[in-house]
Design an enzyme around this catalytic site. Structure first.
Site, PDB file in Angstrom:
ATOM      1  N   TYR A 271      40.490  28.340  45.748  1.00 40.67           N
ATOM      2  CA  TYR A 271      41.523  28.265  44.702  1.00 40.67           C
ATOM      3  C   TYR A 271      42.934  28.382  45.268  1.00 40.67           C
ATOM      4  O   TYR A 271      43.885  27.833  44.718  1.00 40.67           O
ATOM      5  CB  TYR A 271      41.227  29.292  43.604  1.00 40.67           C
ATOM      6  CG  TYR A 271      40.139  28.789  42.695  1.00 40.67           C
ATOM      7  CD1 TYR A 271      38.813  29.173  42.866  1.00 40.67           C
ATOM      8  CD2 TYR A 271      40.424  27.841  41.705  1.00 40.67           C
ATOM      9  CE1 TYR A 271      37.802  28.654  42.073  1.00 40.67           C
ATOM     10  CE2 TYR A 271      39.420  27.316  40.906  1.00 40.67           C
ATOM     11  CZ  TYR A 271      38.110  27.714  41.105  1.00 40.67           C
ATOM     12  OH  TYR A 271      37.110  27.173  40.319  1.00 40.67           O
TER      13      TYR A 271
ATOM     14  N   ARG B 157      43.884  24.973  46.135  1.00 38.63           N
ATOM     15  CA  ARG B 157      44.168  24.152  44.945  1.00 38.63           C
ATOM     16  C   ARG B 157      45.488  24.562  44.293  1.00 38.63           C
ATOM     17  O   ARG B 157      46.211  23.721  43.765  1.00 38.63           O
ATOM     18  CB  ARG B 157      43.000  24.236  43.973  1.00 38.63           C
ATOM     19  CG  ARG B 157      41.797  23.501  44.562  1.00 38.63           C
ATOM     20  CD  ARG B 157      40.658  23.372  43.643  1.00 38.63           C
ATOM     21  NE  ARG B 157      41.035  22.754  42.388  1.00 38.63           N
ATOM     22  CZ  ARG B 157      40.347  23.018  41.271  1.00 38.63           C
ATOM     23  NH1 ARG B 157      39.371  23.894  41.281  1.00 38.63           N
ATOM     24  NH2 ARG B 157      40.690  22.423  40.154  1.00 38.63           N
TER      25      ARG B 157
ATOM     26  N   HIS C 210      39.639  24.981  30.438  1.00 38.30           N
ATOM     27  CA  HIS C 210      39.052  25.627  31.617  1.00 38.30           C
ATOM     28  C   HIS C 210      40.035  26.558  32.305  1.00 38.30           C
ATOM     29  O   HIS C 210      39.830  26.933  33.460  1.00 38.30           O
ATOM     30  CB  HIS C 210      38.558  24.558  32.609  1.00 38.30           C
ATOM     31  CG  HIS C 210      37.430  23.743  32.074  1.00 38.30           C
ATOM     32  ND1 HIS C 210      37.013  22.558  32.656  1.00 38.30           N
ATOM     33  CD2 HIS C 210      36.622  23.927  30.997  1.00 38.30           C
ATOM     34  CE1 HIS C 210      36.006  22.058  31.952  1.00 38.30           C
ATOM     35  NE2 HIS C 210      35.765  22.869  30.944  1.00 38.30           N
TER      36      HIS C 210
ATOM     37  N   CYS D  45      41.853  40.322  35.737  1.00 43.26           N
ATOM     38  CA  CYS D  45      41.021  41.340  36.381  1.00 43.26           C
ATOM     39  C   CYS D  45      39.565  40.885  36.347  1.00 43.26           C
ATOM     40  O   CYS D  45      39.025  40.569  35.277  1.00 43.26           O
ATOM     41  CB  CYS D  45      41.160  42.676  35.638  1.00 43.26           C
ATOM     42  SG  CYS D  45      40.012  43.923  36.279  1.00 43.26           S
TER      43      CYS D  45
ATOM     44  N   CYS E  32      39.101  44.453  32.776  1.00 46.73           N
ATOM     45  CA  CYS E  32      39.900  45.549  32.160  1.00 46.73           C
ATOM     46  C   CYS E  32      40.949  44.973  31.209  1.00 46.73           C
ATOM     47  O   CYS E  32      41.595  45.718  30.473  1.00 46.73           O
ATOM     48  CB  CYS E  32      40.560  46.395  33.260  1.00 46.73           C
ATOM     49  SG  CYS E  32      42.131  45.747  33.894  1.00 46.73           S
TER      50      CYS E  32
ATOM     51  N   CYS F 186      43.262  44.312  41.147  1.00 46.56           N
ATOM     52  CA  CYS F 186      43.903  44.490  39.834  1.00 46.56           C
ATOM     53  C   CYS F 186      44.857  45.694  39.900  1.00 46.56           C
ATOM     54  O   CYS F 186      44.433  46.800  40.208  1.00 46.56           O
ATOM     55  CB  CYS F 186      42.830  44.740  38.765  1.00 46.56           C
ATOM     56  SG  CYS F 186      43.549  45.107  37.147  1.00 46.56           S
TER      57      CYS F 186
ATOM     58  N   CYS G  53      43.697  48.546  36.695  1.00 41.59           N
ATOM     59  CA  CYS G  53      42.535  49.458  36.834  1.00 41.59           C
ATOM     60  C   CYS G  53      42.285  49.840  38.286  1.00 41.59           C
ATOM     61  O   CYS G  53      41.643  50.821  38.585  1.00 41.59           O
ATOM     62  CB  CYS G  53      41.270  48.821  36.228  1.00 41.59           C
ATOM     63  SG  CYS G  53      40.621  47.439  37.197  1.00 41.59           S
TER      64      CYS G  53
END
Ligand code: BV8
Length: 350
Positions: free
Chosen positions: A76, A79, A132, A140, A144, A245, A248
């Protein structure tokens, strides 16, 4: 004055389409990767496609995330970088123009590249539904509730910096050409078999290594691994090296996209359901998609049930799914066709 139509489009077909478009109020456009192909972003299933170089289950499924989040983030991150470097093309701008003139227009996009938003279609306007998700939203992974929208930071962390791709199934760094395609579903099978052979107390279900991709074999008392015929299948990136994250602090951040096996966002699906429950739909545009991925692949038929006439825009006829006699089928590059059929002078009376 009527506009010259591109030589490869049938003028009669274009003129009848334009007439219907002018008289249409409620219009939906089902969008796929072919819309962004003219911007240089690879599609998923054509020749040098994304899925041909990556195992979809390893990089776009919860199983792949559990096994190697570093591999998923490498996929990713690449991308995100490509999408940021790309620019919207004339097909994007033609759809934005249509949305401006026709308030009853809604784009249902499978694309996560953000190009339609950068062309001017506001994701919060109600006229764009990101089915999508979006490459530039993070969330997260533990649920959370933390969401970081429009995050364009690159790299998100050192190991995801450009060129840092280590030897892994993405192919970079794997000697001798393309990596083997070993899917996470195969890992499930191998893990189940290894668990059975080793027994619960000895089996450790962790990130796959080359050995894990080579199932165990029982030879009498000994348990041996089939020779490690499979090169390193792991990104080599430790979880600690990836983005966590900030709320959390117990789970990684993940790309806020919908992977295979995940449901589409509830709010988006509620909006789409409402679209198909409300009154008549006049026109359904199906642009640059292979119509292979559900539930989006079923939206065109749902539009037909609400009375929609259908227009297909695709590079090839293969992915024009069971067209009807009165459908319009415009074959060619969306970046050439859409400006001609949507924006030509006199087409878009409000
Ligand atoms: C769901 C992530 C309920 C973001 C994507 C088994 C287990 C689990 C699920 C399933 C299963 N079997 C079936 C399913 C359902 C599954 C599915 O449909 N699988 C398919 C492959 C059979 N769907 C799901 O899992 C969906 N969720 O069903 O939830 C559920 C829950 C649990 C269990 C079961 C069901 C979630 C689907 C979302 C998957 N995520 N992407 C990302 O990384 O991008 S899908 C991915 O494919 C992209 O989003 C992409 O948009 C999408 C569709 O591909 P296309 O956009 O159509 O691109 P493609 O390359 O295929 O085609 C391009 C087209 O453009 C071609 O026709 C080409 O000719 C044309 N073209 C090219 N250039 C041009 C052009 N046209 C015009 N001009 C050009 N210049």
């Amino acid at each position: 004055m009527s506009q010259p139509t591109p030589s490869n489009l049938d003028p009669t077909s274009v003129s009848s389409f334009r007439k219907h478009l002018t008289n249409s109020t409620r219009i939906i456009a089902i969008l796929g990767a072919g819309l962004s192909a003219p911007s240089g972003l690879p599609t998923f299933r054509s020749t040098n496609a994304l899925w041909h170089n990556h195992d979809v289950f390893l990089v776009a499924s919860p199983a792949g995330w559990r096994r190697d989040p570093g591999l998923v983030w490498q996929f990713y991150s690449e991308r995100r970088r490509d999408a940021r470097r790309a620019s919207p093309n004339p097909a994007h701008y033609a759809l934005v123009e249509l949305a401006k003139r026709k308030k009853g227009f809604v784009a249902l996009s499978q694309n996560v590249d953000g190009l339609l938003q950068r062309a001017g279609l506001d994701g919060n306007s109600g006229q764009l539904k990101l089915l999508h998700g979006n490459l530039f939203d993070l969330s997260c992974a533990g649920g959370c509730g933390y969401v970081d929208r429009d995050n364009f930071v690159d790299p998100l962390c050192d190991v995801l910096a450009e060129g840092r791709t280590r030897a892994n199934v993405l192919g970079a760094g794997v000697q001798g050409g393309r990596p083997p395609k070993v899917s996470a579903l195969l890992f499930e099978g191998i893990a189940a078999k290894n668990r059975k052979i080793l027994g619960e107390e000895k089996f450790a279900d962790g990130a796959p290594t080359a050995g894990d991709a080579a199932p165990l074999r029982e030879l009498g008392e000994d348990v041996v691994r089939v020779p490690d015929a499979v090169p390193e299948l792991h990104s080599g990136i430790e979880k600690e090296e990836l983005p966590w994250c900030p709320r959390c602090k117990e789970h990684l951040l993940r790309p806020r996209v919908v992977w295979f096996g995940e449901s589409l966002p509830e709010d988006i699906m509620a909006d789409v359901d409402a679209l198909f429950e409300e009154d008549k739909i006049d026109l359904c545009l199906v642009i640059g998609t292979s119509s292979k991925v559900w539930p989006t692949a079923g939206f065109c038929d749902q539009a037909r049930k609400r009375g929609a006439k259908v227009a297909w825009v695709n590079m090839g006829a293969d992915d024009v799914k069971s067209p009807r006699q009165d459908d319009w089928v415009f074959l060619g590059d969306a970046a050439v066709i859409l400006p001609q059929i949507l924006v030509a002078e006199g087409v878009l009376q409000t």
